[in-house]
Design a protein around this motif. Structure first.
Motif, PDB file in Angstrom:
ATOM      1  N   THR A 107     -17.744  11.018  25.378  1.00 15.82           N
ATOM      2  CA  THR A 107     -18.385  11.839  26.407  1.00 15.82           C
ATOM      3  C   THR A 107     -19.138  13.005  25.770  1.00 15.82           C
ATOM      4  OG1 THR A 107     -16.212  12.878  26.761  1.00 15.82           O
ATOM      5  CG2 THR A 107     -16.968  11.328  28.430  1.00 15.82           C
ATOM      6  N   LEU A 139     -24.205   7.884  35.495  1.00 21.41           N
ATOM      7  CA  LEU A 139     -23.043   7.485  34.693  1.00 21.41           C
ATOM      8  C   LEU A 139     -21.812   8.300  35.082  1.00 21.41           C
ATOM      9  CD1 LEU A 139     -24.568   7.114  31.094  1.00 21.41           C
ATOM     10  CD2 LEU A 139     -23.949   5.274  32.674  1.00 21.41           C
ATOM     11  N   THR A 142     -20.463   7.352  38.664  1.00 21.38           N
ATOM     12  CA  THR A 142     -19.760   6.066  38.667  1.00 21.38           C
ATOM     13  C   THR A 142     -18.472   6.151  37.856  1.00 21.38           C
ATOM     14  OG1 THR A 142     -21.864   4.893  38.867  1.00 21.38           O
ATOM     15  CG2 THR A 142     -19.979   3.609  38.122  1.00 21.38           C
ATOM     16  N   GLY A 143     -18.548   6.780  36.699  1.00 19.81           N
ATOM     17  CA  GLY A 143     -17.378   6.881  35.833  1.00 19.81           C
ATOM     18  C   GLY A 143     -16.289   7.772  36.386  1.00 19.81           C
ATOM     19  N   CYS A 219     -14.236  11.948  33.255  1.00 18.27           N
ATOM     20  CA  CYS A 219     -14.736  10.631  32.840  1.00 18.27           C
ATOM     21  C   CYS A 219     -14.295  10.275  31.426  1.00 18.27           C
ATOM     22  CB  CYS A 219     -16.258  10.597  32.916  1.00 18.27           C
ATOM     23  SG  CYS A 219     -16.918  10.755  34.582  1.00 18.27           S
ATOM     24  N   HIS A 223     -15.566   4.142  29.239  1.00 20.79           N
ATOM     25  CA  HIS A 223     -16.002   3.598  30.530  1.00 20.79           C
ATOM     26  C   HIS A 223     -17.481   3.874  30.760  1.00 20.79           C
ATOM     27  CE1 HIS A 223     -11.563   4.213  31.907  1.00 20.79           C
ATOM     28  NE2 HIS A 223     -11.719   3.085  31.238  1.00 20.79           N
ATOM     29  N   LEU A 224     -17.919   5.089  30.424  1.00 19.84           N
ATOM     30  CA  LEU A 224     -19.332   5.425  30.603  1.00 19.84           C
ATOM     31  C   LEU A 224     -20.216   4.523  29.750  1.00 19.84           C
ATOM     32  CD1 LEU A 224     -19.413   9.343  30.745  1.00 19.84           C
ATOM     33  CD2 LEU A 224     -19.024   7.693  32.575  1.00 19.84           C
ATOM     34  N   ILE A 227     -20.480   1.156  31.401  1.00 21.52           N
ATOM     35  CA  ILE A 227     -21.403   1.222  32.542  1.00 21.52           C
ATOM     36  C   ILE A 227     -22.846   1.276  32.043  1.00 21.52           C
ATOM     37  CG2 ILE A 227     -22.100   2.604  34.541  1.00 21.52           C
ATOM     38  CD1 ILE A 227     -19.075   3.588  34.559  1.00 21.52           C
TER      39      ILE A 227
END
Length: 288
Positions: A107, A139, A142-143, A219, A223-224, A227
């Motif tokens: 991140t 991002l 959603t994350g 987040c 995962h980001l 995505i």
């Protein structure tokens, strides 16, 4: 018992190294962390030591640090992911323990201009403009749902499995918005946690989201990146899956991350403060 012995063994290895090395020891969580920080530290003044194992590498780093601190070991510093620490009250604190500015290393990379470089390389400006997307904001939004569910799982000890989530089944290919109910059902199926109620998890997620926590602390970077990988095959670009697979994207983000970005982080400032308080031990070169 075996884990305790293993942690003691890690601490003893560092004690043995002290007999031949007088510089700083910096504990990190994994090989990718070591590769990243190697670019910024003074290799003559500082050794990066990877500590990994169960229950988590971060926990092991902290346990090794605690053991060495209790024996008044000098010149020891640990750098770990923040995870959800800044959103919780009961976290271990030490002047020799520094946390990354954001949830984790990935991140921190995505929050920097390194993401812009990767988007310029793999994204489609035409598509991004057409759909009027702010990639970083999309991002995070959603994350955030995934991050909150991970936090809920940890706080409530639900032991949900997040590895290998098939985001392509859960995300709208044109907006990158996630279907939270499908996400919850995917997590339950992967974890074989069929007794959990969809409605209860949805309500817990709704409560968490209403708090408006800093999404950079919520987040999870992996995962980001997942995505982003999905988006670069559709709404954000025209790439093949093999060209933008997550591990490759993370490597590209690390390569795109410049020294100047690191100098602007709180972590950089915290390392400089640690050096001031722990003279003559150093981590960073004097000329930066």
């Amino acid at each position: 018992m075996r884990d305790l012995l293993s942690v003691d063994r890690d601490a003893n290895k560092i004690r043995l190294l002290r007999s031949t090395y007088s510089g700083t020891f910096v504990l990190v969580e994994g090989d990718s962390d070591k590769t990243f920080y190697n670019r910024f530290v003074d290799e003559l003044a500082c050794k990066l030591i990877v500590v990994s194992g169960k229950p988590s590498s971060k926990q092991r780093v902290i346990e090794v640090l605690e053991i060495l601190e209790k024996s008044n070991f000098q010149g020891i510093l640990a750098i770990v992911d923040a995870d959800f620490d800044r959103l919780e009250t009961s976290t271990f604190s030490s002047p020799n323990l520094l946390r990354i500015d954001t949830h984790d290393l990935e991140t921190m990379l995505i929050s920097s201009p390194a993401l812009n470089k990767v988007i310029a390389e793999f994204g489609s400006e035409e598509k991004i403009t057409k759909f009027n997307l702010d990639v970083r904001s999309v991002l995070l939004e959603t994350g955030r749902s995934v991050g909150y569910l991970l936090w809920i799982s940890r706080c409530s000890q639900l032991n949900l499995t997040f590895d290998g989530i098939k985001f392509s089944k859960l995300i709208d290919e044109k907006t990158l918005q996630i279907d939270e109910l499908k996400l919850i059902q995917e997590l339950k199926n992967k974890s074989q946690a069929y007794s959990l109620k969809d409605e209860e998890l949805q309500q817990q997620l709704k409560i968490k989201k209403s708090k408006n926590h800093d999404p950079w602390q919520v987040c999870c970077g992996h995962h980001l990146v997942e995505i982003l990988s999905f988006g670069l095959r559709g709404v954000l670009g025209t790439n093949k899956a093999t060209d933008v697979e997550p591990n490759s994207l993370e490597r590209n983000l690390r390569l795109a991350y410049e020294e100047i970005y690191f100098f602007e982080t709180q972590l950089y400032s915290d390392i400089r403060t640690w050096e001031t308080n722990n003279h003559p031990f150093r981590v960073l070169p004097n000329n930066i």
